[in-house]
Motif scaffolding. Structure first.
Motif, mmCIF file in Angstrom:
data_model
loop_
_atom_site.group_PDB
_atom_site.id
_atom_site.type_symbol
_atom_site.label_atom_id
_atom_site.label_comp_id
_atom_site.label_asym_id
_atom_site.label_seq_id
_atom_site.Cartn_x
_atom_site.Cartn_y
_atom_site.Cartn_z
ATOM 1 N N GLU A 140 -41.690 45.732 19.306
ATOM 2 C CA GLU A 140 -43.039 45.993 19.799
ATOM 3 C C GLU A 140 -43.584 44.791 20.573
ATOM 4 O O GLU A 140 -44.245 44.957 21.608
ATOM 5 C CB GLU A 140 -43.974 46.317 18.628
ATOM 6 N N ALA A 141 -43.305 43.580 20.079
ATOM 7 C CA ALA A 141 -43.757 42.373 20.767
ATOM 8 C C ALA A 141 -43.143 42.283 22.158
ATOM 9 O O ALA A 141 -43.815 41.935 23.134
ATOM 10 C CB ALA A 141 -43.400 41.130 19.943
ATOM 11 N N LEU A 142 -41.863 42.593 22.267
ATOM 12 C CA LEU A 142 -41.182 42.562 23.557
ATOM 13 C C LEU A 142 -41.764 43.609 24.510
ATOM 14 O O LEU A 142 -42.012 43.323 25.693
ATOM 15 C CB LEU A 142 -39.690 42.798 23.361
ATOM 16 N N ALA A 143 -42.023 44.797 23.981
ATOM 17 C CA ALA A 143 -42.557 45.871 24.829
ATOM 18 C C ALA A 143 -43.937 45.502 25.366
ATOM 19 O O ALA A 143 -44.242 45.740 26.544
ATOM 20 C CB ALA A 143 -42.622 47.168 24.035
ATOM 21 N N ASP A 144 -44.779 44.901 24.518
ATOM 22 C CA ASP A 144 -46.123 44.556 24.989
ATOM 23 C C ASP A 144 -46.102 43.370 25.952
ATOM 24 O O ASP A 144 -46.937 43.302 26.859
ATOM 25 C CB ASP A 144 -47.046 44.283 23.798
ATOM 26 N N ALA A 145 -45.163 42.455 25.783
ATOM 27 C CA ALA A 145 -45.026 41.367 26.760
ATOM 28 C C ALA A 145 -44.616 41.931 28.114
ATOM 29 O O ALA A 145 -45.110 41.492 29.166
ATOM 30 C CB ALA A 145 -44.008 40.349 26.264
ATOM 31 N N ASP A 146 -43.728 42.929 28.099
ATOM 32 C CA ASP A 146 -43.336 43.577 29.354
ATOM 33 C C ASP A 146 -44.518 44.305 29.987
ATOM 34 O O ASP A 146 -44.676 44.306 31.212
ATOM 35 C CB ASP A 146 -42.187 44.568 29.103
ATOM 36 N N ARG A 147 -45.357 44.925 29.157
ATOM 37 C CA ARG A 147 -46.546 45.596 29.691
ATOM 38 C C ARG A 147 -47.483 44.577 30.341
ATOM 39 O O ARG A 147 -48.093 44.861 31.376
ATOM 40 C CB ARG A 147 -47.261 46.348 28.566
ATOM 41 N N ASP A 178 -47.944 32.978 30.505
ATOM 42 C CA ASP A 178 -48.148 33.267 29.083
ATOM 43 C C ASP A 178 -47.393 34.523 28.676
ATOM 44 O O ASP A 178 -46.814 34.588 27.573
ATOM 45 C CB ASP A 178 -49.636 33.434 28.779
ATOM 46 N N ALA A 179 -47.393 35.514 29.539
ATOM 47 C CA ALA A 179 -46.651 36.744 29.253
ATOM 48 C C ALA A 179 -45.145 36.466 29.215
ATOM 49 O O ALA A 179 -44.416 37.004 28.369
ATOM 50 C CB ALA A 179 -46.976 37.815 30.291
ATOM 51 N N MET A 180 -44.681 35.632 30.121
ATOM 52 C CA MET A 180 -43.258 35.277 30.124
ATOM 53 C C MET A 180 -42.870 34.536 28.848
ATOM 54 O O MET A 180 -41.805 34.778 28.270
ATOM 55 C CB MET A 180 -42.944 34.413 31.345
ATOM 56 N N LEU A 181 -43.745 33.634 28.400
ATOM 57 C CA LEU A 181 -43.464 32.904 27.162
ATOM 58 C C LEU A 181 -43.449 33.850 25.970
ATOM 59 O O LEU A 181 -42.610 33.722 25.072
ATOM 60 C CB LEU A 181 -44.505 31.803 26.959
ATOM 61 N N ALA A 193 -56.619 42.905 12.030
ATOM 62 C CA ALA A 193 -57.867 42.989 12.793
ATOM 63 C C ALA A 193 -57.668 42.506 14.228
ATOM 64 O O ALA A 193 -58.319 43.012 15.151
ATOM 65 C CB ALA A 193 -58.956 42.161 12.110
ATOM 66 N N ALA A 194 -56.779 41.536 14.427
ATOM 67 C CA ALA A 194 -56.495 41.053 15.782
ATOM 68 C C ALA A 194 -55.851 42.152 16.617
ATOM 69 O O ALA A 194 -56.192 42.345 17.795
ATOM 70 C CB ALA A 194 -55.591 39.831 15.721
ATOM 71 N N ILE A 195 -54.915 42.902 16.014
ATOM 72 C CA ILE A 195 -54.287 44.030 16.710
ATOM 73 C C ILE A 195 -55.328 45.088 17.060
ATOM 74 O O ILE A 195 -55.360 45.635 18.175
ATOM 75 C CB ILE A 195 -53.181 44.653 15.846
ATOM 76 N N GLU A 196 -56.216 45.385 16.114
ATOM 77 C CA GLU A 196 -57.259 46.386 16.358
ATOM 78 C C GLU A 196 -58.150 45.973 17.528
ATOM 79 O O GLU A 196 -58.463 46.791 18.418
ATOM 80 C CB GLU A 196 -58.102 46.570 15.099
ATOM 81 N N ALA A 197 -58.548 44.687 17.560
ATOM 82 C CA ALA A 197 -59.405 44.213 18.643
ATOM 83 C C ALA A 197 -58.664 44.251 19.979
ATOM 84 O O ALA A 197 -59.239 44.627 21.012
ATOM 85 C CB ALA A 197 -59.882 42.796 18.349
ATOM 86 N N TYR A 237 -52.512 42.331 26.262
ATOM 87 C CA TYR A 237 -51.143 42.659 25.855
ATOM 88 C C TYR A 237 -50.397 41.418 25.343
ATOM 89 O O TYR A 237 -49.596 41.516 24.408
ATOM 90 C CB TYR A 237 -50.375 43.310 27.008
ATOM 91 N N VAL A 238 -50.671 40.260 25.934
ATOM 92 C CA VAL A 238 -50.054 39.023 25.438
ATOM 93 C C VAL A 238 -50.548 38.732 24.023
ATOM 94 O O VAL A 238 -49.759 38.362 23.142
ATOM 95 C CB VAL A 238 -50.371 37.836 26.374
ATOM 96 N N LEU A 239 -51.840 38.889 23.806
ATOM 97 C CA LEU A 239 -52.397 38.679 22.468
ATOM 98 C C LEU A 239 -51.732 39.628 21.472
ATOM 99 O O LEU A 239 -51.316 39.220 20.378
ATOM 100 C CB LEU A 239 -53.907 38.919 22.495
ATOM 101 N N LYS A 240 -51.608 40.874 21.847
ATOM 102 C CA LYS A 240 -50.986 41.867 20.964
ATOM 103 C C LYS A 240 -49.526 41.510 20.677
ATOM 104 O O LYS A 240 -49.050 41.606 19.537
ATOM 105 C CB LYS A 240 -51.089 43.250 21.615
ATOM 106 N N SER A 241 -48.808 41.072 21.703
ATOM 107 C CA SER A 241 -47.412 40.675 21.537
ATOM 108 C C SER A 241 -47.275 39.515 20.560
ATOM 109 O O SER A 241 -46.392 39.509 19.695
ATOM 110 C CB SER A 241 -46.817 40.297 22.896
#
Length: 512
Positions: A339-346, A356-359, A306-310, A324-328
């Motif tokens: 997928e986590a790495l790709a969304d952090a890059d996004r 936060d994105a870097m972490l 549900a977190a991914i959906e939101a 995107y950080v939340l999704k990662s």
């Protein structure tokens, strides 16, 4: 030299705005270096000593500030009355920050000898007397402020505090009404009244006043942060005030939004989920920020799907680094490293300086055994935020466990240890760094001191993290049980978070 001093004085205000309490930016560092050079030429330059002390105070370097002020007061001639008054006033402020209230009182009394009718200094004296647990003396000082400024709200508030310390609640409430009447259109009035009701252990009245303050100015963080802080300790009091406001409102969308945000920020994820889900029934409320907060609430309940959906819904409305950080973070918990790495890059494409994105990216790189990449990412994070304990500890982990660079790890431990830590999670970071640096006794003392008094659910949780990461699993479980008993609801933290060196992973098998 005179030109240099004028330049330094002119840039001081700008520098103070650009620096944080724990971080020295290049402009401030250059200015401090220049002050030091001036004082090498003339160690008795009292003006420069005072100006450097002011900068140290802005940087929370209180011992350095006190040393400079002591010298400045020694060298400043009596005829420089205005400067001596400023020095004594700042000395009182420094002493309050270090809880040396006797020195603070001595300094403010000397300032008042120079200017007996100085309103600000007399007000400061009243507060210092409260710190010294002298409410009767404080009351007299605050009452005397009325002679300088008729119907002074500060005076009414100060007298009310003194009455509360003496358990004289009826008079305190009378004074609080006078304080409200003195400035009834200012949102800060109701924040101050809320604080006083908290002192009287009346959380529902406190919440009501904070909410009034918020409705008067919802652009200020003060009333909202007060509501969030109170909700962390007593969510029901805040919820009651919000429910009452909803009954009176023509449109309760704003109340549902506020309730959802406060519940989420204070760690009451189930309640946040309910409020935000109700809010999203309104088509006009389906904004990116609402979906993002719902995603955080779902993550707090460890409902990863549900977190991914939101998060996806939030991105679908308006893409953002936060979403995107939340999704990662969720994808990493699901074991989807790529997928986590790709969304952090996004996320970093939206804001290349988002720590936060870097972490998030570094943790994905660690999970993918990319030590070199993780180190590069964390080096960038530390450059952007030199005082980020999360980045420093994660980099220490990479250096110690993946790169086998013990020297680099020790450097990061020491940087964390040198940071002032007065609240959790900073205390836990410092304790872990001390323990990893071989200073386990100091580490235990750091955490024990942080748990003194009346710690809340988050303090117990971070203490559990500390003990779990430093090998005392029995103590970690004890702290975790206390956190849950006190209302800690973050199921993601309890069940899924595996942040290296800063999670409950070592005792996960003990978590029910």
């Amino acid at each position: 030299m005179k030109y240099l001093k004028r330049t330094l004085a002119g840039v001081a205000l700008c520098a103070s705005l650009l620096c944080s309490a724990q971080q020295i930016n290049p402009m401030t560092k250059a200015m401090l270096d220049a002050y030091t050079e001036l004082l090498k030429e003339n160690p008795k330059d009292y003006q420069t000593l005072y100006e450097r002390a002011a900068q140290y105070y802005n940087l929370s370097r209180y011992d350095d500030a006190q040393n400079d002020l002591a010298k400045a007061l020694e060298y400043t001639p009596a005829k420089e009355k205005a400067l001596r008054l400023s020095e004594l006033s700042l000395m009182a402020d420094v002493a309050v920050e270090t809880k040396n209230y006797e020195l603070a009182l001595k300094s403010v009394d000397e300032a008042l000898e120079l200017d007996p009718d100085n309103y600000a200094e007399r007000y400061k004296k009243g507060n210092i007397l409260l710190y010294l647990n002298k409410p009767e003396e404080a009351y007299r000082v605050f009452n005397g402020l009325q002679n300088l400024k008729s119907r002074s709200q500060e005076a009414y508030i100060g007298m009310a505090k003194a009455c509360i310390m003496q358990k004289n609640y009826p008079e305190a409430e009378t004074l609080m009404k006078e304080a409200e009447n003195a400035d009834p259109t200012n949102y800060l009035t109701y924040c101050r009244l809320g604080d006083l009701y908290l002192d009287m252990e009346q959380p529902e009245n406190a919440a009501t006043n904070y909410l009034v303050g918020f409705t008067m100015d919802n652009t200020s963080q003060r009333p909202l942060q007060s509501l969030i802080s109170l909700a962390s300790a007593d969510y029901n009091a805040v919820a009651t005030a919000l429910d009452y406001a909803a009954e009176k409102a023509d449109n309760n969308m704003s109340i549902l939004f506020l309730k959802g945000n406060i519940a989420c920020q204070s760690g009451n994820y189930g309640q946040a989920d309910v409020a935000l889900t109700q809010l999203l029934k309104y088509p006009e409320a389906r904004a990116a920020g609402v979906y993002y907060q719902l995603g955080k609430a779902k993550l707090g309940q460890n409902d990863l799907a549900a977190a991914i959906e939101a998060a996806n819904n939030s991105i679908g409305v308006t893409p953002s680094a936060d979403a995107y950080v939340l999704k990662s973070k969720v994808e990493l918990a699901q074991g989807k490293t790529a997928e986590a790495l790709a969304d952090a890059d996004r996320a970093l494409k939206f804001d290349q300086n988002d720590v936060d994105a870097m972490l998030a990216k570094a943790q994905a790189q660690i999970a993918g055994n990319d030590a070199k990449g993780a180190l590069a990412t964390l080096n960038e994070a530390v450059m952007v935020a030199p005082d980020s304990q999360a980045a420093l500890l994660l980099r220490a982990y990479v250096n110690s466990e993946l790169s086998k660079n013990a020297k680099g790890a020790v450097g990061d431990y020491n940087r964390i240890i040198l940071e002032e830590a007065t609240v959790f999670p900073e205390i836990a970071y410092k304790g872990i760094a001390q323990a990893k640096a071989g200073k386990k006794l100091d580490a235990d003392s750091t955490v024990a001191a942080g748990l003194s008094g009346n710690p809340g659910k988050d303090a117990y949780y971070y203490a559990a993290v500390y003990y779990a990461q430093t090998g005392n699993l029995e103590k970690a479980k004890e702290m975790l049980d206390k956190a849950v008993s006190a209302g800690f609801q973050n199921q993601y933290a309890l069940q899924s978070d595996n942040t290296p060196w800063f999670s409950l992973a070592p005792i996960r098998h003990l978590v029910k």
